[in-house]
Design a protein around this motif. Structure first.
Motif, mmCIF file in Angstrom:
data_model
loop_
_atom_site.group_PDB
_atom_site.id
_atom_site.type_symbol
_atom_site.label_atom_id
_atom_site.label_comp_id
_atom_site.label_asym_id
_atom_site.label_seq_id
_atom_site.Cartn_x
_atom_site.Cartn_y
_atom_site.Cartn_z
ATOM 1 N N THR A 186 0.838 -1.203 0.000
ATOM 2 C CA THR A 186 0.000 0.000 0.000
ATOM 3 C C THR A 186 0.868 1.246 0.000
ATOM 4 O OG1 THR A 186 -1.699 -1.145 1.303
ATOM 5 C CG2 THR A 186 -1.821 1.267 1.216
ATOM 6 N N LEU A 187 0.645 2.118 -0.957
ATOM 7 C CA LEU A 187 1.250 3.450 -0.924
ATOM 8 C C LEU A 187 0.226 4.376 -0.290
ATOM 9 C CD1 LEU A 187 3.337 5.669 -1.654
ATOM 10 C CD2 LEU A 187 2.146 5.896 -3.849
ATOM 11 N N ALA A 188 0.607 5.070 0.760
ATOM 12 C CA ALA A 188 -0.308 5.971 1.452
ATOM 13 C C ALA A 188 0.188 7.405 1.369
ATOM 14 C CB ALA A 188 -0.446 5.553 2.918
ATOM 15 N N ILE A 189 -0.764 8.324 1.205
ATOM 16 C CA ILE A 189 -0.437 9.748 1.092
ATOM 17 C C ILE A 189 -1.275 10.540 2.088
ATOM 18 C CG2 ILE A 189 -0.554 11.774 -0.409
ATOM 19 C CD1 ILE A 189 -0.074 9.809 -2.775
ATOM 20 N N GLU A 190 -0.604 11.371 2.879
ATOM 21 C CA GLU A 190 -1.280 12.223 3.869
ATOM 22 C C GLU A 190 -0.895 13.680 3.617
ATOM 23 O OE1 GLU A 190 -3.270 12.933 6.288
ATOM 24 O OE2 GLU A 190 -2.202 14.602 7.189
ATOM 25 N N SER A 191 -1.923 14.529 3.427
ATOM 26 C CA SER A 191 -1.657 15.953 3.163
ATOM 27 C C SER A 191 -2.788 16.816 3.725
ATOM 28 C CB SER A 191 -1.535 16.195 1.649
ATOM 29 O OG SER A 191 -2.773 15.936 1.002
ATOM 30 N N GLU A 215 8.696 9.479 -3.989
ATOM 31 C CA GLU A 215 9.879 8.793 -4.536
ATOM 32 C C GLU A 215 10.766 8.241 -3.427
ATOM 33 O OE1 GLU A 215 11.828 11.589 -7.087
ATOM 34 O OE2 GLU A 215 10.652 11.015 -8.846
ATOM 35 N N VAL A 216 10.975 9.039 -2.384
ATOM 36 C CA VAL A 216 11.813 8.598 -1.262
ATOM 37 C C VAL A 216 11.145 7.445 -0.514
ATOM 38 C CG1 VAL A 216 12.786 9.276 0.968
ATOM 39 C CG2 VAL A 216 12.964 10.825 -0.981
ATOM 40 N N ALA A 217 9.832 7.517 -0.347
ATOM 41 C CA ALA A 217 9.101 6.454 0.356
ATOM 42 C C ALA A 217 9.244 5.121 -0.380
ATOM 43 C CB ALA A 217 7.632 6.830 0.507
ATOM 44 N N LYS A 269 7.094 1.235 -8.146
ATOM 45 C CA LYS A 269 5.673 1.602 -8.155
ATOM 46 C C LYS A 269 4.827 0.515 -8.811
ATOM 47 C CE LYS A 269 6.010 4.580 -12.288
ATOM 48 N NZ LYS A 269 7.455 4.392 -12.521
ATOM 49 N N GLU A 270 5.446 -0.280 -9.681
ATOM 50 C CA GLU A 270 4.703 -1.345 -10.345
ATOM 51 C C GLU A 270 4.318 -2.478 -9.388
ATOM 52 O OE1 GLU A 270 6.407 1.160 -13.276
ATOM 53 O OE2 GLU A 270 7.429 0.085 -11.647
ATOM 54 N N GLN A 271 4.956 -2.542 -8.241
ATOM 55 C CA GLN A 271 4.645 -3.587 -7.260
ATOM 56 C C GLN A 271 3.483 -3.201 -6.342
ATOM 57 O OE1 GLN A 271 9.137 -3.947 -6.238
ATOM 58 N NE2 GLN A 271 8.246 -5.851 -5.474
ATOM 59 N N LEU A 272 3.047 -1.960 -6.397
ATOM 60 C CA LEU A 272 1.986 -1.489 -5.507
ATOM 61 C C LEU A 272 0.662 -2.200 -5.779
ATOM 62 C CD1 LEU A 272 2.712 2.357 -5.587
ATOM 63 C CD2 LEU A 272 3.115 0.797 -3.664
ATOM 64 N N SER A 273 -0.063 -2.476 -4.679
ATOM 65 C CA SER A 273 -1.378 -3.114 -4.786
ATOM 66 C C SER A 273 -2.494 -2.081 -4.796
ATOM 67 C CB SER A 273 -1.603 -4.070 -3.610
ATOM 68 O OG SER A 273 -0.541 -4.985 -3.476
ATOM 69 N N CYS A 274 -2.289 -0.964 -4.074
ATOM 70 C CA CYS A 274 -3.320 0.064 -3.975
ATOM 71 C C CYS A 274 -2.699 1.369 -3.496
ATOM 72 C CB CYS A 274 -4.432 -0.367 -3.010
ATOM 73 S SG CYS A 274 -3.864 -0.646 -1.306
ATOM 74 N N ILE A 275 -3.470 2.436 -3.612
ATOM 75 C CA ILE A 275 -3.041 3.747 -3.107
ATOM 76 C C ILE A 275 -4.132 4.288 -2.190
ATOM 77 C CG2 ILE A 275 -2.463 6.126 -3.703
ATOM 78 C CD1 ILE A 275 -1.334 5.128 -6.313
ATOM 79 N N ALA A 276 -3.737 4.631 -0.964
ATOM 80 C CA ALA A 276 -4.658 5.219 0.013
ATOM 81 C C ALA A 276 -4.277 6.675 0.228
ATOM 82 C CB ALA A 276 -4.597 4.445 1.325
ATOM 83 N N PHE A 277 -5.281 7.522 0.434
ATOM 84 C CA PHE A 277 -4.988 8.941 0.642
ATOM 85 C C PHE A 277 -5.988 9.523 1.626
ATOM 86 C CE2 PHE A 277 -8.373 9.093 -2.390
ATOM 87 C CZ PHE A 277 -9.028 10.301 -2.182
ATOM 88 N N THR A 278 -5.618 10.640 2.239
ATOM 89 C CA THR A 278 -6.508 11.334 3.168
ATOM 90 C C THR A 278 -7.556 12.104 2.387
ATOM 91 O OG1 THR A 278 -4.737 11.587 4.786
ATOM 92 C CG2 THR A 278 -6.645 13.011 5.039
ATOM 93 N N SER A 311 -3.095 6.218 -9.198
ATOM 94 C CA SER A 311 -3.923 5.018 -9.211
ATOM 95 C C SER A 311 -4.428 4.707 -10.616
ATOM 96 C CB SER A 311 -5.079 5.202 -8.229
ATOM 97 O OG SER A 311 -6.296 4.857 -8.738
ATOM 98 N N MET A 312 -4.809 5.743 -11.357
ATOM 99 C CA MET A 312 -5.270 5.543 -12.740
ATOM 100 C C MET A 312 -4.128 5.105 -13.652
ATOM 101 S SD MET A 312 -7.852 8.820 -13.107
ATOM 102 C CE MET A 312 -8.274 8.481 -14.802
ATOM 103 N N ALA A 313 -2.968 5.735 -13.462
ATOM 104 C CA ALA A 313 -1.816 5.402 -14.301
ATOM 105 C C ALA A 313 -1.359 3.962 -14.100
ATOM 106 C CB ALA A 313 -0.671 6.367 -14.003
#
Length: 340
Positions: free
Chosen positions: A8-13, A63-65, A73-82, A102-104
């Motif tokens: 899971t790639l997660a983004i908080e902003s 990128e750092v994460a 990024k091709e190994q990611l299963s999903c993207i979560a965001f706030t 997520s679309m890309a």
């Protein structure tokens, strides 16, 4: 759908920290946070500046994460965001980036409630940390929120008490400003309080029905008290700063604990978990630990890095939603205020 290895790639902003994390199932592989020191010059977060800084930080932070996690990024299963709550301009930066990526990559998108993430941060897999058992009471305390939540499961939570006006974090920061301390003032009050006498200056606790909180009256009371004392002695703050801080912190902690004790009495639940930026306060942590022996509670206190705004807590919510296949559509809307 492979549930053996969920990346899971997660983004908080939501406010003034741009954060990205990568989780393998419920284990954090990376949790990167870029702060925005520019707000210190203004004594608080400036929404427009926060939004611009997020735009500058989002790509390098992600990128750092990924690099720290050791995956592509091709190994990611999903993207979560706030999705919210938070500052609208800040939320839009993280949300737009998450949707585009997520679309890309053609992988699921998961919108996350920031306050629920503070609670579920307790379920991040950490060596030596005992996760809370359901049901438990969560005290979520931050700059924008003060809540007592009854948590029955990962997806069944109910607010049973909340602030009717200002949040506890605001009470700390505004009190610090009155004392001439720089922003953010909450951590400075905590530091100075350790050197002072908490019973030097008694402040009146607000009377609020039920399990709800109120901090606006306390802020006003502190302001008038300081103004009166400084009028009589211009050096009052300088001569009594540690005792003032200790007294303010002592009062705020008592307000929180009174409501928490009432919540335990009403629900019969003695498992307590705290979350949110103010849960990093050493006085609150110490008092909660003392309550374990005093009242027979079981308390859960997260690592410091999971108390302030961070993407790892967004990622753990994403992970549990991925398992249940609770995905969001690309037209999901960021919200400054969001239903819990």
């Amino acid at each position: 759908m492979n549930n053996d290895k969920i990346y899971t790639l997660a983004i908080e902003s939501s406010c003034d920290d741009t954060s990205a994390a990568v989780l393998l199932n419920d284990k954090v592989l990376s949790n990167v946070v870029a702060g925005q020191p520019i707000h210190q010059e203004y004594g608080g977060v400036v929404p427009e500046l926060a939004s611009r800084a997020h735009q500058q930080n989002i790509v390098p932070v992600v990128e750092v994460a990924l690099k720290k996690a050791g995956i592509t990024k091709e190994q990611l299963s999903c993207i979560a965001f706030t999705q919210g709550p938070g500052l609208m301009g800040s939320l839009l930066v993280g949300g737009s980036f998450a949707k585009s990526m997520s679309m890309a990559l053609d992988i699921p998108l998961i919108a996350v409630n920031h306050m629920k993430a503070h609670i579920l941060a307790h379920f991040i897999d950490e060596d030596g940390y005992d996760k809370p058992e359901f049901p438990f009471l969560a005290l979520t305390i931050s700059g924008g929120h003060t809540q007592i939540v009854q948590v029955n499961s990962f997806f069944d939570m109910k607010i049973i008490g909340e602030t009717t006006d200002d949040a506890v974090g605001e009470a700390f920061d505004k009190s610090a400003k009155i004392l001439g301390l720089p922003y953010p003032g909450g951590p400075l009050i905590d530091k100075l309080a350790n050197e002072g006498n908490p019973k030097s200056f008694p402040f009146t606790k607000p009377k609020v029905d039920g399990l709800n909180f109120s901090f606006s009256g306390l802020k006003t009371q502190i302001l008038y008290f300081i103004q009166k004392q400084v009028k009589e002695n211009p050096n009052f703050i300088e001569e009594n700063r540690t005792d003032i801080c200790a007294s303010i912190q002592y009062t705020i902690i008592n307000i929180l604990m009174d409501k928490l004790k009432k919540a335990v009495e009403e629900t019969g639940i003695k498992r307590i978990a705290i979350g949110g930026g103010v849960s990093a306060n050493s006085g609150i942590r110490k008092t909660l630990k003392e309550a374990e022996n005093k009242y027979g509670w079981v308390s859960h206190i997260p690592k410091f890095e999971y108390t302030t705004d961070n993407a790892a807590m967004i990622g753990i919510v994403g992970y549990y939603n991925y398992i249940e296949q609770n995905f969001s559509e690309a037209d999901v809307v960021s919200k400054a205020r969001i239903e819990f």
